[in-house]
Design an enzyme around this catalytic site. Structure first.
Site, PDB file in Angstrom:
ATOM      1  N   THR A  76       0.692  -1.251   0.013  1.00 29.72           N
ATOM      2  CA  THR A  76       0.107   0.035  -0.080  1.00 29.72           C
ATOM      3  C   THR A  76       0.886   1.336  -0.069  1.00 29.72           C
ATOM      4  O   THR A  76       2.273   1.191  -0.100  1.00 29.72           O
ATOM      5  CB  THR A  76      -1.133  -0.040   1.177  1.00 29.72           C
ATOM      6  N   LYS A  80       3.620   1.378  -3.995  1.00 37.15           N
ATOM      7  CA  LYS A  80       3.069   0.655  -4.969  1.00 37.15           C
ATOM      8  C   LYS A  80       3.759   0.914  -6.160  1.00 37.15           C
ATOM      9  O   LYS A  80       4.014  -0.170  -7.165  1.00 37.15           O
ATOM     10  CB  LYS A  80       1.771   1.171  -5.379  1.00 37.15           C
ATOM     11  N   ASN A 101       0.116  -4.040  -6.122  1.00 35.14           N
ATOM     12  CA  ASN A 101      -0.627  -4.042  -4.595  1.00 35.14           C
ATOM     13  C   ASN A 101      -0.114  -5.453  -4.190  1.00 35.14           C
ATOM     14  O   ASN A 101      -0.690  -5.660  -2.907  1.00 35.14           O
ATOM     15  CB  ASN A 101      -1.947  -3.493  -4.656  1.00 35.14           C
ATOM     16  N   ASP A 117      -7.016  -4.304  -8.084  1.00 41.10           N
ATOM     17  CA  ASP A 117      -8.101  -3.711  -7.917  1.00 41.10           C
ATOM     18  C   ASP A 117      -8.964  -4.236  -8.853  1.00 41.10           C
ATOM     19  O   ASP A 117     -10.121  -4.326  -8.679  1.00 41.10           O
ATOM     20  CB  ASP A 117      -7.725  -2.257  -7.813  1.00 41.10           C
ATOM     21  N   GLY A 260     -18.843  -0.940  -3.374  1.00 44.22           N
ATOM     22  CA  GLY A 260     -17.370  -1.015  -3.462  1.00 44.22           C
ATOM     23  C   GLY A 260     -16.899  -2.112  -2.467  1.00 44.22           C
ATOM     24  O   GLY A 260     -15.707  -2.721  -2.870  1.00 44.22           O
TER      25      GLY A 260
END
Length: 279
Positions: A76, A80, A101, A117, A260
């Site tokens: 994080t 990255k 990540n 992600d 999310g």
């Protein structure tokens, strides 16, 4: 140990170590999530927080690489991008994003990295019964998360991705990066974030907000929903609040929504497999 005392992994001479690297590391939550899973599944694993300054990052990474019982890392802020530059091999999304990540140390001594992600977002869609293949998508925003999501959508055979961003040049850079870095041609840029996006919104299957609009009370809505079809899926990647004002508006209008948190839940599973912490 009482019923209220959290279980911790039993550390042995054969325990495989994993980490989450950050600076500072006080905010990280991955150790709690993974260690609880390790205990539940009786895995001889342990995940620890690693606080590494940018100045010490290379030294820390060299040390971890030299440890035979260290498997891999979640990554994080602010590491990255620099860790991506240290990798010997990057996955498709990481090449487009220029960031990772998660990394793992291979038996061959090489460092493998990727960013999850986007893969987590697409997996979250599938988990909730939404097949993205062939669909027309309107994506709001062109930042780091948008890059990863766009690649993952293309990998999942999305039909088209119309990208609307406040700065057109940034959206064009994303489209170019997807094409040049991964060979995908489904994405294209909208000339105007507001007016054109509203027009396109009337004839797409999915609208995804990848901007930060909705994080704070009083934020403007990412996009008006007056023109969307009743079957258009409204998706947000914001975790907190879980039900943003935009999602609340969509639900009030009877539109299907996607939260999310599904991206995060699925992303952690994918990262765990990538670094060798989960099967």
């Amino acid at each position: 140990m009482t019923d209220q005392t959290p279980a911790v992994p039993l550390i042995t001479g054969t325990t495989k170590l994993f980490g989450v690297i950050a600076h500072p590391s006080a905010h990280v939550r991955a150790p709690m999530v993974f260690n609880e899973r390790f205990v539940a599944e009786q895995r001889d694993h342990l995940m620890i927080p690693i606080d590494a300054t940018p100045e010490s990052l290379a030294t820390v990474m060299d040390g971890l690489r030299a440890m035979d019982n260290f498997g891999g890392l979640t990554i994080t802020i602010p590491h990255k991008v620099p860790i991506a530059q240290m990798c010997d091999e990057l996955g498709e999304a990481a090449r487009v994003c220029g960031a990772v990540n998660a990394v793992r140390f291979g038996d061959d001594g090489r460092l493998y990295g990727d960013i999850f992600d986007g893969a987590g977002f697409v997996a979250g869609l599938a988990l909730k019964g939404h097949d993205i293949a062939g669909k027309r998508v309107l994506m709001l925003g062109a930042g780091g998360a948008a890059r990863a999501i766009a690649v993952a959508l293309c990998q999942a055979d999305v039909g088209t991705i119309a990208i609307a961003n406040r700065t057109r040049e940034k959206a064009q850079d994303l489209v170019d990066a997807i094409r040049d870095g991964a060979g995908y041609t489904q994405a294209y840029v909208l000339d105007d974030m507001a007016d054109t996006a509203i027009d396109v919104a009337s004839d797409v299957d999915v609208i995804i907000n990848t901007t930060s609009l909705g994080l704070h009370t009083g934020d403007a809505l990412p996009l008006a929903l007056d023109t969307v079809r009743p079957d258009t899926l409204i998706a947000d990647i914001i975790m907190v609040p879980a039900r943003t004002a935009w999602l609340a508006l969509a639900e009030d209008k009877g539109l299907p929504t996607h939260y999310g948190r599904h991206m995060l839940d699925c992303q952690l599973e994918l990262i765990g497999r990538f670094i060798g912490a989960l099967d």
